[in-house]
Design an enzyme around this catalytic site. Structure first.
Site, PDB file in Angstrom:
ATOM      1  CG  ASP A 130      -2.086  -0.953   1.079  1.00  0.00           C
ATOM      2  OD1 ASP A 130      -2.176  -1.636   0.033  1.00  0.00           O
ATOM      3  OD2 ASP A 130      -2.917  -1.026   2.007  1.00  0.00           O
ATOM      4  CG  HIS A 136       1.605  -0.378   5.010  1.00  0.00           C
ATOM      5  ND1 HIS A 136       1.084  -1.470   5.658  1.00  0.00           N
ATOM      6  CD2 HIS A 136       0.544   0.406   4.666  1.00  0.00           C
ATOM      7  CE1 HIS A 136      -0.238  -1.363   5.709  1.00  0.00           C
ATOM      8  NE2 HIS A 136      -0.590  -0.237   5.111  1.00  0.00           N
TER       9      HIS A 136
END
Length: 244
Positions: A72, A220
């Site tokens: 992400d 992430h």
């Protein structure tokens, strides 16, 4: 589930965002849970696929030999280039879910993702939770980023990840109507707190032990730990018989 970056999609102008009726609008926060089946797959992820697969929404892929690595991309913290270096070295194709601000401010990195064969996913123009929006605003959250990426990079996205991991049946139906497959995840850990990064050795063991066929791994790119251990993690997955 197809994971082909070159798969054809409708153009943004032709996205079939028709009105959706009768689906449950209750907002739910997704989590894969801790209980697993005999294949080490989180039960909540298995159940999610069973319940929402007909809406093209998945927490696991159908390939029981493969692990799909996803990132992400909310903002840049200086580690994405190193992550891309590792993926290139290991010959791994990942999915990068972009927000609008990331796509607009990190153009060199986004272009590198495309040039090196990665898949771009849609994480919402403003990272707004779809169940909190009107239908028109939810469509705009998806379509405006789709159109920007198409116009700026000549790339048609096909996978959507719900911002904040929040969804409703209605939101999933609407996303499907907009021409997208929604991908959640079956493995993740707390890696996004940049001022409190997890121990690399502990993180590597945790993700290696949690590995399972069909896994969609959420990471992430703001994480220093992820940038440090990614290469060894890929090696561990392969050593345990998985395709990455």
């Amino acid at each position: 589930m197809k994971m082909n970056a070159s798969a054809a999609l409708l153009t943004a102008a032709a996205l079939p965002c028709s009105v959706v009726y009768a689906a449950d609008c209750s907002k739910t926060g997704y989590g894969q849970g801790t209980a697993v089946d005999e294949k080490n797959r989180p039960l909540d992820a298995v159940q999610f696929n069973s319940r929402f697969g007909d809406l093209d929404a998945f927490a696991l892929s159908e390939d029981d030999k493969r692990i799909i690595i996803t990132f992400d991309q909310g903002y840049e913290n200086g580690y994405t280039a190193k992550i891309l270096d590792t993926l290139k070295e290991k010959k791994v194709q990942a999915i990068f879910f972009l927000t609008g601000p990331y796509a607009k401010t990190e153009q060199a990195l986004v272009q590198r993702m495309i040039d090196e064969g990665h898949i771009l996913g849609n994480h919402g123009m403003t990272h707004a939770s779809l169940p909190d929006l009107s239908d028109n605003d939810a469509r705009h959250e998806i379509q405006s980023l789709h159109s920007y990426i198409l116009d700026k990079y000549g790339y048609q996205m096909q996978y959507f990840r719900c911002p904040c991991g929040e969804y409703s049946e209605h939101a999933l139906e609407l996303t499907k109507e907009c021409g997208y497959t929604t991908l959640f995840w079956s493995s993740a850990y707390v890696d996004w707190k940049t001022d409190c990064q997890p121990d690399p050795d502990d993180s590597l063991k945790k993700m290696t032990d949690a590995a399972h066929g069909g896994e969609i791994l959420l990471l992430h790119s703001v994480s220093a730990t992820n940038a440090e251990i990614l290469g060894e993690l890929i090696d561990n997955f392969r050593a345990n018989g998985f395709t990455v």
